[in-house]
Write an enzyme that holds these catalytic residues in place. Structure first.
Site, PDB file in Angstrom:
ATOM      1  NE  ARG A  75       3.668  -8.819  -1.124  1.00 19.10           N
ATOM      2  CZ  ARG A  75       3.911  -7.499  -1.126  1.00 19.10           C
ATOM      3  NH1 ARG A  75       3.058  -6.662  -0.557  1.00 19.10           N
ATOM      4  NH2 ARG A  75       5.004  -7.030  -1.703  1.00 19.10           N
ATOM      5  CG  HIS A 129      -1.301  -4.666  -3.415  1.00 17.88           C
ATOM      6  ND1 HIS A 129      -0.761  -5.930  -3.519  1.00 17.88           N
ATOM      7  CD2 HIS A 129      -0.415  -3.960  -2.671  1.00 17.88           C
ATOM      8  CE1 HIS A 129       0.399  -5.979  -2.881  1.00 17.88           C
ATOM      9  NE2 HIS A 129       0.631  -4.785  -2.355  1.00 17.88           N
ATOM     10  CD  GLU A 152      -2.963  -8.405  -4.199  1.00 15.82           C
ATOM     11  OE1 GLU A 152      -1.953  -7.899  -4.708  1.00 15.82           O
ATOM     12  OE2 GLU A 152      -3.159  -8.500  -2.983  1.00 15.82           O
TER      13      GLU A 152
END
Ligand code: DGY
Length: 329
Positions: free
Chosen positions: A239, A287, A268
């Site tokens: 993450r 991602h 993000e």
């Protein structure tokens, strides 16, 4: 015949999951490319018995209070930091996730980023694209070796273990750090547990595979970069907030580390004008570590099965707060 349960899915996921929901439930589906905003999410969840959510949906106590009919939040991800699990547990709401089915794909992406960052693959492809390739050069675009290097895996769970197996053909020494130590893992995977400090000092590659929580947020920051080798490569397929972004930009700009390969970032999505995007020694992908056809199909069907199991009073295959099922709220 009893009414079908009402289920919301906050994005279009592969049919492997949607078909299960369509058959067994009355499905309300958010079909836009971008996630629903909080107001739109409230409309979607209105009257729902269960929600199939994504890591882009923030589900906290206030959301759960506005939708007291929700019995299950089934996340289409192995990570569940977008859900306030304590708040869900207090309210008797089951929280499910999709472990295991994405281990291979995620470890493969970590390995891909390792090789791409070490051998400067994106920078080299840009070099050709920009018409800068004029001759073969003895010192052109020199990178780092994988063979015989030391890999440090931070978080030695399912994905970290896959990565350890994957590199076994590269004669790497593999150091691991985890808050939980599994006594049999060292022999089974040919690894050695060390402290985070020792791992950072000794590793040529540092690959992050921890959950995001208050203990792991900014686990890699200024002090940690200072311990790393100037030839080291950092990989993050966990993450974004596990790494302090400002400290990472500084480490890459000043040559404190050699390169980074990032599947996840903080923030993000990462805007195209962010320093991490223009740094030649930073490879960023959006991602996509679990984004293979097989992995996403399996995630979709597992997330749907988890959700339907809870609504049918059965034990789901993957639940984060199993105490909810045992009624110990
Ligand atoms: C996860 O599952 O947590 C990933 O980040 C997305 O697949």
């Amino acid at each position: 015949m009893a009414d079908k349960p009402k289920v919301t899915a906050t994005r279009v996921i592969p049919d492997a999951g949607l078909d299960l929901l369509r058959d067994a439930a009355e499905l309300r589906l958010w079909e836009e490319e971008l996630p629903p905003d909080p107001d739109q999410l409230d409309v979607l969840l209105d009257g729902a018995d269960g929600a199939l959510t994504l890591l882009t949906d923030r589900i906290d106590g206030a959301v759960l209070d506005r939708h007291p009919g929700l019995k299950v939040v089934s996340n289409f991800a192995v990570g569940f930091d977008n859900v306030d699990v304590d708040a869900a547990t207090e309210r008797g709401v089951a929280v499910c996730n999709t472990p295991n089915v994405l281990n291979d794909a995620t470890a493969e992406m970590a390995f891909t980023l390792m090789t791409a960052a070490a051998r400067r693959v994106v920078e080299a492809a840009d070099y050709v694209r920009d018409d800068r390739w004029k001759t073969w050069g003895p010192t052109l675009l020199l990178g780092q070796d994988l063979t015989n290097a030391t890999l440090g895996i931070v978080g030695f769970g399912r994905i970290g273990r896959k990565l350890a197996r994957m590199v076994s053909g590269f004669d790497m020494e593999v150091l691991v750090h985890d808050v939980y130590q599994d006594p049999s893992a060292e022999a089974e995977f040919g690894v050695k547990y060390v402290s985070l400090d020792e791992l950072l000092v000794r590793s040529d590659y540092v690959s992050l595979h921890v959950l995001l929580n208050e203990d792991t947020r900014h686990m890699i920051s200024t002090d940690q970069f200072a311990r790393m080798k100037s030839t080291a490569v950092l990989i993050n397929a966990a993450r974004g907030p596990v790494v302090d972004t400002d400290a990472l930009v500084h480490a890459l700009e000043t040559g404190e580390i050699f390169a980074a390969g990032l599947d996840v970032t903080d923030p993000e999505p990462l805007p195209a004008d962010h320093p991490l995007v223009s740094l030649p020694n930073c490879t960023v992908v959006p991602h996509i570590a679990s984004a293979t056809v097989t992995s996403r199909d399996n995630m979709a069907s597992l997330a749907a099965r988890n959700l339907l199991s809870v609504l049918n009073g059965q034990e789901p295959e993957a639940i984060v707060n199993p105490q909810v099922l045992r009624g110990s709220r």
